[in-house]
Design a protein around this motif. Structure first.
Motif, short mmCIF file in Angstrom:
data_model
loop_
_atom_site.label_atom_id
_atom_site.label_comp_id
_atom_site.label_asym_id
_atom_site.label_seq_id
_atom_site.Cartn_x
_atom_site.Cartn_y
_atom_site.Cartn_z
N VAL A 99 0.27 -8.12 13.39
CA VAL A 99 1.06 -9.27 13.80
C VAL A 99 0.24 -10.08 14.80
N GLY B 69 -4.83 -13.85 16.62
CA GLY B 69 -5.69 -14.22 17.74
C GLY B 69 -6.91 -13.32 17.74
N ALA C 251 -7.45 -10.51 19.24
CA ALA C 251 -7.13 -9.09 19.12
C ALA C 251 -6.84 -8.74 17.67
N LYS D 272 -15.00 -17.76 29.46
CA LYS D 272 -15.75 -16.97 30.45
C LYS D 272 -15.60 -15.53 30.04
N VAL E 75 -11.89 -26.29 27.45
CA VAL E 75 -10.44 -26.28 27.44
C VAL E 75 -10.07 -27.76 27.37
N ALA F 241 7.12 -12.84 13.34
CA ALA F 241 7.70 -11.49 13.32
C ALA F 241 9.03 -11.53 14.07
N GLY G 199 -4.01 -5.56 23.08
CA GLY G 199 -4.25 -6.79 23.83
C GLY G 199 -4.11 -6.58 25.32
C1 LIG Z 1 -6.46 -22.66 29.31
C2 LIG Z 1 -6.88 -21.25 29.08
C3 LIG Z 1 -8.15 -20.83 29.44
C4 LIG Z 1 -8.54 -19.52 29.24
N1 LIG Z 1 -9.80 -19.15 29.59
C5 LIG Z 1 -10.20 -17.87 29.42
C6 LIG Z 1 -11.51 -17.48 29.78
O1 LIG Z 1 -12.33 -18.29 30.22
N2 LIG Z 1 -11.86 -16.20 29.62
C7 LIG Z 1 -10.98 -15.28 29.14
O2 LIG Z 1 -11.36 -14.11 29.04
N3 LIG Z 1 -9.74 -15.63 28.76
C8 LIG Z 1 -9.32 -16.90 28.91
N4 LIG Z 1 -8.05 -17.26 28.53
C9 LIG Z 1 -7.16 -16.23 27.99
C10 LIG Z 1 -7.43 -15.97 26.51
O3 LIG Z 1 -7.22 -17.13 25.77
C11 LIG Z 1 -6.48 -14.87 26.03
O4 LIG Z 1 -6.68 -13.73 26.82
C12 LIG Z 1 -6.75 -14.45 24.59
O5 LIG Z 1 -6.73 -15.53 23.72
C13 LIG Z 1 -5.72 -13.41 24.16
O6 LIG Z 1 -5.95 -13.03 22.82
P1 LIG Z 1 -4.84 -12.30 21.97
O7 LIG Z 1 -5.38 -12.21 20.61
O8 LIG Z 1 -4.44 -11.07 22.65
O9 LIG Z 1 -3.56 -13.25 22.03
P2 LIG Z 1 -3.41 -14.77 21.51
O10 LIG Z 1 -4.73 -15.44 21.52
O11 LIG Z 1 -2.31 -15.38 22.26
O12 LIG Z 1 -3.02 -14.59 19.97
C14 LIG Z 1 -1.77 -14.14 19.59
C15 LIG Z 1 -1.53 -14.59 18.17
O13 LIG Z 1 -0.30 -14.07 17.74
C16 LIG Z 1 0.49 -15.06 17.14
N5 LIG Z 1 1.88 -14.72 17.34
C17 LIG Z 1 2.60 -14.81 18.48
N6 LIG Z 1 3.85 -14.40 18.27
C18 LIG Z 1 3.94 -14.03 16.99
C19 LIG Z 1 4.99 -13.51 16.17
N7 LIG Z 1 6.20 -13.27 16.66
N8 LIG Z 1 4.73 -13.27 14.85
C20 LIG Z 1 3.50 -13.51 14.34
N9 LIG Z 1 2.47 -13.97 15.07
C21 LIG Z 1 2.69 -14.22 16.38
C22 LIG Z 1 0.06 -16.34 17.82
O14 LIG Z 1 0.32 -17.47 17.05
C23 LIG Z 1 -1.42 -16.09 18.02
O15 LIG Z 1 -2.19 -16.50 16.92
C24 LIG Z 1 -7.64 -18.58 28.69
C25 LIG Z 1 -6.37 -19.00 28.30
C26 LIG Z 1 -5.98 -20.32 28.48
C27 LIG Z 1 -4.63 -20.74 28.07
#
Ligand SMILES: Cc1cc2nc3c(=O)[nH]c(=O)nc-3n(C[C@H](O)[C@H](O)[C@H](O)COP(=O)(O)OP(=O)(O)OC[C@H]3O[C@@H](n4cnc5c(N)ncnc54)[C@H](O)[C@@H]3O)c2cc1C
Ligand code: SF4
Lengths: 177, 630
Positions: free
Chosen positions: B28, B31, B33, B137, B277, B309, B586
């Motif tokens: 699910v 991103g 992860a 970063k 960004v 989900a 994550g």
């Molecule tokens: C402005 C900004 C700057 C950042 N800069 C940095 C940085 O410089 N360095 C750094 O390490 N981190 C940075 N981050 C944080 C980084 O973006 C996140 O830590 C990272 O993207 C997390 O990845 P993830 O895959 O865990 O979650 P996400 O990237 O949030 O992905 C989650 C995915 O799940 C999907 N999803 C959500 N809910 C559901 C559901 N119910 N059903 C199905 N799909 C769903 C979403 O659409 C998304 O595609 C920054 C964040 C922001 C907002």
């Protein structure tokens, strides 16, 4: 009433922005900007602004003749500045429009006119805050003034950020605390 | 390396047909992860289904261009401005943040905030997730960050050490494509394998950084009985630089370009667009679409987009997850959806540290430890801004190339939070909306035009220095995500409710940060312009002084890992203690966030978990494994 002249709008823009005609034309947006100002404020006001600008230049050129032949004449900058302040910037109707034209050129964005202005001179749909085109943001003069690229466009190249900025010398030296 | 996002991949899987398949893993969230896990499982021959809440067109050429156009045309360019705001998979937006009155939750936006502290923290629900607009970063955590309780009596200990994670950090740095130099990054106990080099060479510091360094380097600081000297240090970055020929024992590194066609030529090296960004126009910056593109090419990964989900179903007897029920919406901007289900041997929730616990809690799965959703963490940002005595050419380069990292660790952490400091190449943009606010002020209030305007802009914008102190927030069970049937979205999904306060430990770090900023500005001869507005939504008072605190977007801690099921939600492999075939992955798994942006650690954790997933799959499906491994 004849439509506001593009050439005069360009001359006004040069005085308001301190960028040359070639640079302004080079943005490819000058005509769209004039159209934007006309749509946002109406031709009557734009014409009044251009008239006031012509009059200011005439004043600054001392005994000079008609506006059309002003280009070659050396204007007294101090007098022009004074005339622009008196005739345009301090004018209730023209001041806010002139300031908006400056911001339009520098930011590539039309800012909403102040509410006092729209109360008195009328609000138009085209007068609301808006970007002119997606390109206008990229052509904002602000970025050139500070020797930077518009964030998200015209990337200056890998590592360029380690070099000193390319800002015209006269503005660099003028930097004071 | 050029991996194009396969044409049609977003639509080739029919949800109804997919419901009939028993996948090896249902993931699910698409991103970083989810993408990493899908790519590695599929490489090992497993069949994977990704359910993604956002639309998926956007990683094609047309989609990416529409992001850019939306950004260029937006009158307000906040960090979500390139992304379409759909009603079916809504997302928080920084501009939503409001001050919260005691006892009255702010439910005006998707993320319900019950305070007392309001945050503007965001995430993006589009394919590729929040890495579409992250800054990239990529700091490793310090070894001491994994042992906070033991060393400093604050926060928690991890069930893993830095050494356990180090090989996965290496792998994450390869996947993301990190540009950095080991010589700059080995400090405060961070070690690298013998002979290790990063995939690409470090990005040069900006002219602004160098100007700051000239005066700052060597500045002595006494803290917690330890003396140290500050210096400006480059940050490791997930954006393409110059490949290091010495990488991988001399094999070198091929950077990954854009995933959508026309950018092939330009998608390689960072061009200094200063727009990381919210969106990198040339995809020099890593985003999870790059990993997804590779995964989708394997032919073993199916993707259903516009699939939110809704509920995790479990077998009451065994506690195992049987299926995930989701809502498949027809169009991003209008109602109309179908209820579908997905079945698999393993289930992986990779929807981020807010959405994972939201989904679990909405499914009635609070966890036997009662910790689901608790211990929410983020970083607290404090900004301080000043004008340098000379023109520094601010607003050039990536958003941030260098900063001060000497106070990320040390004995002072017994008493107050550590921080890392960014030097922002985009000036006072974050604090005060520069340079547009400067322009408007100079023209409207300053009466500037022509040459005096140009002079004013150089004086005022090109000398800007903004320091961003990224202060650690330790886990606290009362900082949490909950749900309530009173708050649902268009699809009937319960919305996340955030209860959040900034701990005193963090505020002591904040107060120290402000003091330090004054010393730094004095040392640089810079005019301090910092002023915190009591009406600001994130205004917080500590010891009589008020500060503007901003969210860090580094969501973590809501399903923390541990070695004891009674005090944690997942085990060190991010496997749920309660549901044997469920992984919650994550930032939510992290027991501490330390002072590194969380994503590199998220990636390392996920890469590590893949090993456990594969051995579980092999153990549980032994008789038919032959058929699956093509
Ligand atoms: C402005 C900004 C700057 C950042 N800069 C940095 C940085 O410089 N360095 C750094 O390490 N981190 C940075 N981050 C944080 C980084 O973006 C996140 O830590 C990272 O993207 C997390 O990845 P993830 O895959 O865990 O979650 P996400 O990237 O949030 O992905 C989650 C995915 O799940 C999907 N999803 C959500 N809910 C559901 C559901 N119910 N059903 C199905 N799909 C769903 C979403 O659409 C998304 O595609 C920054 C964040 C922001 C907002
Ligand atoms: S500076 Fe520009 S080219 Fe480099 S990563 Fe950021 S947005 Fe992309």
């Amino acid at each position: 009433m004849t439509a506001p002249s593009f050439e005069e709008f360009l001359r006004l823009s040069v005085d308001l922005t301190a960028f040359g005609e070639t640079e302004l034309l080079g943005t490819g947006l000058a005509r769209q900007y004039l159209a934007k100002v006309r749509a946002a404020c109406g031709d009557e006001i734009v014409t009044a602004l251009l008239d006031a600008h012509r009059a200011a230049r005439t004043e600054a050129a001392g005994d000079a003749g008609d506006a059309g032949s002003l280009d070659g004449i050396l204007l007294d900058r101090v007098l022009l500045d004074r005339a622009l302040r008196h005739r345009i910037f301090s004018d209730d109707r023209l001041g806010p429009v002139a300031r908006n034209v400056i911001k339009l050129w520098y930011a590539g964005m039309w800012y909403a006119l102040p509410p006092e202005w729209t109360d008195r001179y009328g609000a138009r749909a085209a007068g609301e805050a808006s970007t002119v085109t997606a390109a206008s943001y990229q052509e904002g003069l602000l970025w050139r003034a500070i020797g930077a690229n518009p964030p998200g466009a015209k990337g200056p190249g890998y590592g360029s950020w380690a070099q000193p900025p390319r800002i015209e010398d006269r503005y660099l030296n003028g930097a004071t605390k | 390396m050029y991996a194009k996002f396969p044409e049609g991949a977003a639509h080739r899987t029919d949800p109804a047909a997919a419901a009939e398949v028993l996948y090896d893993a249902v993931v699910v969230g698409g991103g970083i992860a989810g993408a990493l896990i899908a790519s590695r499982l599929s490489q090992a021959g497993k069949r994977v289904l990704i359910l993604e809440a956002g639309p998926a067109e956007d990683l094609t050429l047309r989609g990416y261009e529409s992001y850019l156009d939306r950004f260029y045309s937006a009158t307000g360019k906040d960090n979500q401005s390139p992304y379409p705001a759909g009603v079916n998979a809504p997302m928080p937006r920084g501009t939503d943040a409001r001050r919260i009155s005691p006892g009255a939750p702010d439910a005006s936006a998707y993320l319900v905030q019950s305070g007392p502290f309001a945050t503007d923290t965001t995430y993006t629900r589009v394919l590729g997730g929040t890495t579409m607009h992250w800054e990239a970063k990529t700091l490793r955590m310090l070894p001491e960050d994994f042992r906070m309780r033991t060393l400093y009596g604050e926060g928690a200990d991890w069930p893993l050490t830095y050494e356990d994670l180090a090989p996965y950090y290496n792998e994450a740095e390869r996947e993301i494509g990190v540009s950095a130099d080991v010589a700059d990054q080995a400090y405060l106990g961070i070690t690298f394998d013998e002979g290790y080099v990063f995939p690409m060479k470090g990005l040069p510091l900006s002219y602004l950084d160098r100007m700051v360094a000239t005066d700052l380097d060597g500045m002595p600081v006494e803290l917690g009985g330890e003396r140290r000297e500050l210096r400006v240090r480059p940050f490791p970055q997930g954006r393409n630089g110059i490949p290091n020929p010495a990488y991988d024992g001399g094999k070198g590194y091929r950077p990954r370009g854009a995933v959508s066609t026309y950018q092939v030529e330009v998608g390689e090296r960072c061009q200094g667009n200063n727009n990381c960004v919210p969106i990198c126009p040339v995809q020099a910056k890593y985003h999870a679409g790059k990993t997804l593109a590779v995964a989708l090419q394997s032919g073993r990964v199916d993707l259903v987009a516009q699939a939110v989900a809704h509920k995790v179903h479990i077998d009451e007897q065994t506690g195992r997850v049987t299926e995930i029920e989701y809502r498949r919406y027809d169009r991003p901007d209008s109602p109309g959806s179908a209820t579908m289900r997905a079945r698999g041997r393993l289930f992986v929730l990779a929807a981020n540290a807010v959405e994972n616990p939201r989904l679990m809690l909405a499914s009635g799965l609070r966890g036997s430890s009662g910790l689901m959703g608790r211990n929410f963490m983020d970083h607290a940002y404090l900004l301080a801004w000043a004008l340098l005595p000379e023109v520094a050419g601010t607003f050039r380069g990536t958003n941030c190339t260098g900063g001060i990292t000497d106070l990320r660790g040390g004995r002072f952490r017994r008493h107050q939070a550590a921080f890392s400091v960014d030097i922002h190449n985009d000036g006072w943009g974050w604090a005060r909306g520069a340079p547009m606010t400067d322009l408007v002020d100079l023209v409207d209030a300053g009466g500037r035009y022509g040459q005096s305007l140009r002079q004013g802009l150089v004086d005022r914008v090109s000398r800007q220095l903004q320091l961003a102190f990224m202060v650690e927030v330790p886990a606290n069970p009362s900082n949490r995500i909950t749900v309530d049937p009173a708050y649902t979205d268009h699809l009937g999904n319960m919305r996340p409710i955030l209860t959040y306060d900034i701990p005193d430990y963090t505020m002591r770090g904040v107060a120290y940060a402000r003091q330090l900023s004054r010393r730094i500005f004095a040392r640089l001869g810079a005019e301090d312009h910092t002023a915190y507005d009591p009406d600001f939504w994130g205004y917080a008072v500590h010891a009589g002084e008020g500060y503007e605190i901003r969210g860090g977007n580094h969501l973590a801690g809501t399903h923390t890992m541990g070695s004891d099921p009674s005090t944690s939600v997942v085990d060190p492999d991010q496997r749920s203690w309660d549901h044997q075939n469920l992984y919650l992955v994550g930032g939510g798994s992290m027991p501490t966030v330390g002072t590194s942006n969380v994503t590199l650690t998220i990636a390392a954790l996920c890469l590590r978990s893949v090993r456990a997933m594969l051995s579980q799959l092999d153990a549980e499906t032994a008789p038919i494994a032959v058929e699956v491994a093509r």
